[in-house]
Design a protein around this motif. Structure first.
Motif, mmCIF file in Angstrom:
data_model
loop_
_atom_site.group_PDB
_atom_site.id
_atom_site.type_symbol
_atom_site.label_atom_id
_atom_site.label_comp_id
_atom_site.label_asym_id
_atom_site.label_seq_id
_atom_site.Cartn_x
_atom_site.Cartn_y
_atom_site.Cartn_z
ATOM 1 N N PHE A 107 0.794 -1.317 -0.051
ATOM 2 C CA PHE A 107 -0.065 -0.044 -0.035
ATOM 3 C C PHE A 107 0.711 1.346 0.067
ATOM 4 N N VAL A 108 0.575 1.980 -1.013
ATOM 5 C CA VAL A 108 1.533 3.238 -1.107
ATOM 6 C C VAL A 108 0.887 4.674 -0.653
ATOM 7 N N VAL A 109 1.595 5.195 0.196
ATOM 8 C CA VAL A 109 0.956 6.306 0.952
ATOM 9 C C VAL A 109 1.009 7.464 0.281
ATOM 10 N N GLY A 110 0.203 8.401 0.482
ATOM 11 C CA GLY A 110 0.351 9.892 -0.132
ATOM 12 C C GLY A 110 0.081 10.853 1.185
ATOM 13 N N GLY A 111 -0.844 11.356 1.362
ATOM 14 C CA GLY A 111 -0.976 12.497 2.114
ATOM 15 C C GLY A 111 -0.150 12.356 3.513
ATOM 16 N N ALA A 112 0.764 13.453 3.650
ATOM 17 C CA ALA A 112 1.561 13.472 5.060
ATOM 18 C C ALA A 112 0.769 13.889 6.278
ATOM 19 N N THR A 113 1.266 13.459 7.342
ATOM 20 C CA THR A 113 0.689 13.905 8.620
ATOM 21 C C THR A 113 1.715 14.506 9.429
ATOM 22 N N GLU A 114 1.378 15.385 10.459
ATOM 23 C CA GLU A 114 2.105 16.050 11.339
ATOM 24 C C GLU A 114 2.628 14.980 12.689
ATOM 25 N N PRO A 115 3.711 15.152 13.257
ATOM 26 C CA PRO A 115 3.955 14.414 14.266
ATOM 27 C C PRO A 115 2.871 14.508 15.308
ATOM 28 N N GLY A 116 2.464 13.279 16.012
ATOM 29 C CA GLY A 116 1.646 13.262 17.170
ATOM 30 C C GLY A 116 0.116 13.023 16.557
ATOM 31 N N THR A 117 -0.032 12.774 15.242
ATOM 32 C CA THR A 117 -1.248 12.710 14.657
ATOM 33 C C THR A 117 -1.578 11.194 14.501
ATOM 34 N N ALA A 118 -2.445 10.795 15.099
ATOM 35 C CA ALA A 118 -3.170 9.404 14.800
ATOM 36 C C ALA A 118 -4.081 9.331 13.458
ATOM 37 N N VAL A 119 -3.953 8.494 12.640
ATOM 38 C CA VAL A 119 -4.749 8.329 11.380
ATOM 39 C C VAL A 119 -5.966 7.307 11.443
ATOM 40 N N PRO A 120 -7.123 7.464 11.748
ATOM 41 C CA PRO A 120 -8.254 6.734 12.044
ATOM 42 C C PRO A 120 -8.287 5.958 10.790
ATOM 43 N N GLN A 121 -8.985 4.615 10.969
ATOM 44 C CA GLN A 121 -9.355 3.553 9.899
ATOM 45 C C GLN A 121 -10.239 4.516 8.880
ATOM 46 N N THR A 122 -11.147 5.518 9.192
ATOM 47 C CA THR A 122 -11.979 6.194 8.102
ATOM 48 C C THR A 122 -11.278 6.852 7.268
ATOM 49 N N ALA A 123 -9.843 7.413 7.600
ATOM 50 C CA ALA A 123 -9.111 8.159 6.738
ATOM 51 C C ALA A 123 -8.165 7.375 5.796
ATOM 52 N N LEU A 124 -8.580 5.977 5.542
ATOM 53 C CA LEU A 124 -7.487 5.363 4.544
ATOM 54 C C LEU A 124 -7.495 6.008 3.289
ATOM 55 N N ARG A 125 -8.803 6.240 2.610
ATOM 56 C CA ARG A 125 -8.782 6.995 1.209
ATOM 57 C C ARG A 125 -7.848 8.083 1.187
ATOM 58 N N ASP A 126 -7.840 8.987 2.362
ATOM 59 C CA ASP A 126 -7.038 10.010 2.471
ATOM 60 C C ASP A 126 -5.718 9.938 2.087
ATOM 61 N N HIS A 127 -5.116 8.872 2.604
ATOM 62 C CA HIS A 127 -3.524 8.743 2.784
ATOM 63 C C HIS A 127 -3.066 7.352 2.082
#
Length: 413
Positions: A202-222
């Motif tokens: 799985f190839v990731v796109g959208g970056a996140t800031e340190p300390g950010t947890a990515v929920p399952q619902t944000a799969l398509r965003d990342h």
């Protein structure tokens, strides 16, 4: 102007308008100029030049020599570009013009495919209950097959991004410390138990800031897209080194990925519910009814060939942990995502012998060799070639193809 005549792509082509995977290529005429391409049947579209000709707002991003700028642009850009490319390629007159202008090239010997993105970080998981249970039975026959934590969280390890290579790159047999069960001390030499692991990446796109947890619902965003992945493994090196920490030299020498990245949006018709959960999950990993998380399993049908002969057909739909759960787990501690991050599913295995995704399982640690027309195999020999291929259900009975991953074993240095 080119005199190329473009035939129609057949309705049953694995790379039709509902797929449109991305890659990076060069041509014999311009071997130093890497371009982003979109595959359409047996053709590749120079998407950067096509976008520039159409004055598309993402033309500059699409003219980069790798997918990373597009990955960084985020999901709105991914959707906008995909819609534009689909409209260009499904318009017969536009398609003919693209071919005439030399922007739609046949995928032949004059086109060389490259690693489509610069890998930022690489994480590999261990998400198949069948695979994990088989390995537990092989290595811990007197204990429970699964470790106590396995059904509570996706287990994984950090790999080596610098040794991720594109399909077709030779795989040099690694050397390292090996210790036979009856030997008092280890010795050093080429791996004698070189193996494959049939996986999905799985190839990731959208970056996140340190300390950010990515929920399952944000799969398509990342997650930008999906590819096949072979996590080559030296089982003898791995067995000696992995206690008490985990995979290291037995894994880090080579990981092969497809030259084509299939957009996650192309796999909507392959979405499926994962297997039933036998343990209650913590809220950040909970899925299924009432969780608000869409079905994140994928019905991918994988085929493994060794020297051209089918040895296994692992079903990705049987994977216990989904990509959404893996993404949520690897960021729940605040670890960042970067464009170009890659995470692997772990070996894909099913319940039957013919669906096991590595030779360690298929041969039961060498006890039951695989029968080929050219002889038996327990682990890989120099000159062996392994190819992973796969398809997924698409709209209206079509099939979506994932780019093949091939590697041939060469002798140790």
């Amino acid at each position: 102007m080119s005199d190329v005549s473009l035939p129609d792509v057949a309705e049953d082509d694995l790379y039709g308008p509902d797929n449109l995977p991305y890659g990076v290529y060069t041509t014999d005429a311009a071997p130093d100029r890497r371009r982003i391409g979109v595959r359409y049947g047996s053709w590749v579209l120079d998407v950067g030049a096509a976008a520039a000709a159409a004055d598309h707002p993402w033309a500059e991003v699409l003219s980069a020599p790798s997918l990373n700028p597009l990955l960084a642009a985020g999901r709105p850009a991914w959707r906008e570009v995909r819609a534009a490319v689909r409209s260009w390629l499904t318009d017969a007159a536009r398609r003919e013009q693209l071919a005439a202008d030399g922007l739609l090239l046949p995928l032949d010997a004059s086109v060389t495919l490259h690693l489509p993105f610069e890998v930022a970080d690489y994480v590999d998981f261990y998400a198949s209950e069948h695979h994990a249970s088989n390995l537990g039975r092989i290595f811990r026959p007197d204990s429970e097959p699964l470790t106590p934590n396995w059904k509570h969280m996706p287990i994984g390890y950090h790999g080596r991004a610098g040794t991720v290579v594109v399909s077709g790159t030779p795989v040099k047999r690694p050397s390292g410390q090996r210790k036979a069960p009856d030997a008092p001390v280890p010795d050093f030499g080429p791996s004698r138990r070189l193996d494959i692991e049939a996986e999905v990446g799985f190839v990731v796109g959208g970056a996140t800031e340190p300390g950010t947890a990515v929920p399952q619902t944000a799969l398509r965003d990342h997650v930008f897209g999906v590819c096949l992945l072979n996590d080559w493994s030296a089982r003898d090196l791995q067995a000696w080194e992995y206690v008490p920490l985990g995979p290291f030299l037995g894994k880090s020498f080579t990981t092969s990925v497809s030259a084509w990245i299939t957009p996650l949006d192309a796999l909507d018709h392959a979405r499926t519910e994962p297997p039933a959960r036998s343990h209650e999950l913590l809220p950040y990993l909970a899925d299924g009814e009432g969780s608000g998380v869409e079905a994140a399993g994928l019905d991918l049908r994988i085929t493994v060939r060794l020297n051209g002969e089918v040895i296994s057909e692992p079903p990705f739909a049987a994977m216990y942990w989904t990509a959404a759960q893996q993404l949520a787990h690897m960021t729940v501690n605040g670890a960042t995502l970067r464009p170009g991050d890659l995470f692997g599913s772990g070996t894909v295995s099913g319940p039957e012998v013919a669906t096991r995704g590595c030779l360690l399982e298929l041969t039961w640690a060498g006890r039951d060799p695989v029968e080929l027309s050219t002889g038996k195999r327990t682990f890989l020999e120099d000159g062996d070639e392994v190819t992973l291929s796969a398809w997924a259900p698409g709209p209206n009975g079509t099939r979506i193809g994932l780019g093949e991953v091939t590697g041939r074993i060469t002798p140790a240095a």
